[in-house]
Design an enzyme around this catalytic site. Structure first.
Site, PDB file in Angstrom:
ATOM      1  CD  GLN A 117       0.105   4.304  -2.254  1.00 10.45           C
ATOM      2  OE1 GLN A 117      -0.431   4.527  -1.161  1.00 10.45           O
ATOM      3  NE2 GLN A 117       0.435   3.099  -2.647  1.00 10.45           N
ATOM      4  CB  CYS A 121       0.618   2.193   1.165  1.00 11.63           C
ATOM      5  SG  CYS A 121       0.729   0.406   1.347  1.00 11.63           S
ATOM      6  CG  HIS A 127      -3.705   0.991   2.147  1.00 15.44           C
ATOM      7  ND1 HIS A 127      -2.633   1.277   1.345  1.00 15.44           N
ATOM      8  CD2 HIS A 127      -4.412   2.144   2.256  1.00 15.44           C
ATOM      9  CE1 HIS A 127      -2.692   2.556   0.996  1.00 15.44           C
ATOM     10  NE2 HIS A 127      -3.763   3.100   1.529  1.00 15.44           N
TER      11      HIS A 127
END
Ligand SMILES: *[C@@H]1O[C@H](CO)[C@@H](O)[C@H](O)[C@H]1NC(C)=O
Ligand SMILES: *[C@@H]1O[C@H](CO)[C@@H](O)[C@H](O)[C@H]1NC(C)=O
Length: 450
Positions: free
Chosen positions: A241, A247, A394
């Site tokens: 990424q 993410c 995340h």
């Protein structure tokens, strides 16, 4: 600041990729609401930046745990969408809007008794309207301080002592240096680990599995891995990424990609475009973060995703550059594992994983996680005093589970989006059964239309 500019930022900052979401709880949102809608004549291109004239008004009760009821007694379902807003499905329509907030300086004021203007559409996704909701009972505004990282612009500094201490205090996993980290500043690291919009999510926790889930769980295999089901791999390659907080878009595309492979016995192997999401979606905060439920789920159902060549990855969220001639791919079904936000646990995740395919999951990222090189991760509690990173949420892709042969320690196998050189070939394993870093609290399953 000029008054007009300030006004613009206050009212429409969300659509210019705001990075400061509301913070509303289930308790705030549960209760009686009035839903307002404009004329139901739009399609998915409808512009709801401004509400327009209200034509429909509806009373909706949102009840524990996920039951919605309209004024005629018709029943549907609802769920919180993290702490950002709520989605309601009732009487053939689906409603979503972000909870309302205002930002003044460093203060973010959440007003959880109303929403921004969002969207409503029927279940066939043909017939759209703009929508907003107002709770009948008013709630006191809630303020939190935007805590910007003091060290945002400082460069990342090699810290061998930190890595040594991680490896000294435990032997379940191994930490190592990643020389490329020195090319990034702390803001890059913050984005890579989830972005600012994700920081507010802490507090999601796994629940107890119910009796039925525990019983069904007992019939599952001891281990599972979608990279090797009788020798066949159904998971698309690991991607990177970069330093954009995308993410959630990578985890969402990866979930759709793997499930298309599973549904077609690997005959179709599309790679979907995170850039289309980062640049074009009004359901995310671009490079500052976002959430798989809204992307692999609602965005992929409502608007659809495109293949990589239609919107090659740039890691920037400034404009939408998707090739409009490209066909779009859709999600038929999506839900939080367990049925709604707050009903997730290990057993439900194993069942959903084995039955349908990989799941997009959330993960709290601490300093030590950045240095994971192999083994079964758990948070050591150690902090990097040179490069303190704020806790973020995340998004990653769960592909399997198992237990270590020597120690019996249970783990999940998870695909990250930090390139193949990170961790175990781009993957990591993490302790299972204890909601380690909240990994058992936020799973999302989707069923794409191949
Ligand atoms: C968000 O709200 C919850 C519950 O009211 C609270 O515990 C949490 O601290 C809040 N988060 C922030 C960043 O203020
Ligand atoms: C897949 O799993 C089987 C059984 O555990 C193992 O023998 C085989 O080597 C694995 N294949 C790959 C490509 O990892």
């Amino acid at each position: 600041m000029k008054p007009l500019l300030l006004l613009l930022i206050l009212s429409w900052c969300r659509w210019t990729k705001a990075d400061t979401p509301a913070n509303c709880t289930f308790e705030d949102v549960k209760g009686e609401w009035i839903f307002y809608e404009t004329e139901r004549t739009g399609d998915y291109k409808i512009n709801c930046d401004n509400m327009g004239q209200v034509v429909h008004k509806m009373n909706v009760k949102l009840l524990f745990p996920n039951v919605a009821e309209d004024q005629y007694g018709n029943r549907g379902t609802w769920t919180m969408v993290y702490n950002q807003g709520f989605e309601v499905k009732i009487s053939g329509r689906s409603f979503f809007a972000f909870s309302y907030y205002e930002k003044t300086g460093d203060d973010v004021i959440s007003m959880c008794d109303k929403t921004f203007t969002g969207w409503s559409r029927d279940v066939t996704i043909r017939n759209w309207a703009c929508y907003r909701a107002q709770k009948k009972e008013s709630l006191p505004p809630k303020t939190y301080k935007l805590m910007l990282m003091a060290n945002e612009h400082s460069a990342y500094k090699y810290n061998k002592a930190f890595i040594r201490s991680i490896n000294e205090v435990q032997s379940n996993w191994v930490a190592d240096v990643y020389p490329e980290y020195e090319l990034m500043n702390m803001m890059d690291h913050l984005r890579r680990a989830g972005g600012r919009a994700s920081k507010i999510i802490h507090g999601a926790r796994a629940t107890q599995a119910n009796f039925v889930a525990r019983l069904r769980d007992m019939s599952l295999p001891q281990s599972w891995d979608w990279r090797n089901v009788s020798g066949i791999n159904y998971v698309s390659p690991v991607r990177n990424q970069g330093s954009c907080g995308s993410c959630y878009a990578f985890a969402s595309m990866a979930a759709l990609e793997a499930r298309v492979r599973i549904l077609t016995n690997n005959n179709l192997q599309p790679v979907f475009a995170p850039q289309d999401v980062v640049g074009c979606s009004k359901l995310s905060q671009g490079c500052e973060g976002g959430f798989p439920f809204l992307i692999a789920g609602r965005y992929a159902q409502d608007v659809g995703v495109v293949e990589e060549q239609c919107s090659p990855y740039e890691g920037k969220d400034d404009t939408c550059r998707t090739d409009t001639h490209c066909g779009r791919h859709y999600t038929a079904y999506y839900r939080y594992v367990g049925g709604y936000y707050g009903a997730c646990n290990e057993e439900e995740m194993k069942l959903a994983l084995v039955k349908g395919g990989p799941l997009a999951v959330g993960l709290e990222v601490y300093d030590d996680f950045l240095h994971y090189k192999g083994g079964i991760y758990h948070h050591t509690g150690l902090m990097d005093k040179f490069n303190p990173l704020e806790l973020t949420n995340h998004a990653v892709l769960l592909v399997g589970y198992g237990a270590d042969e020597a120690t019996g320690e249970k783990y999940w196998s998870v695909k990250n989006s930090w390139g193949e050189n990170w961790g175990e070939g781009g993957y990591f394993r993490i302790r299972r059964g204890t909601d380690e870093c909240a990994i058992e609290s936020l799973a999302v399953e989707v069923v794409p239309i191949p």
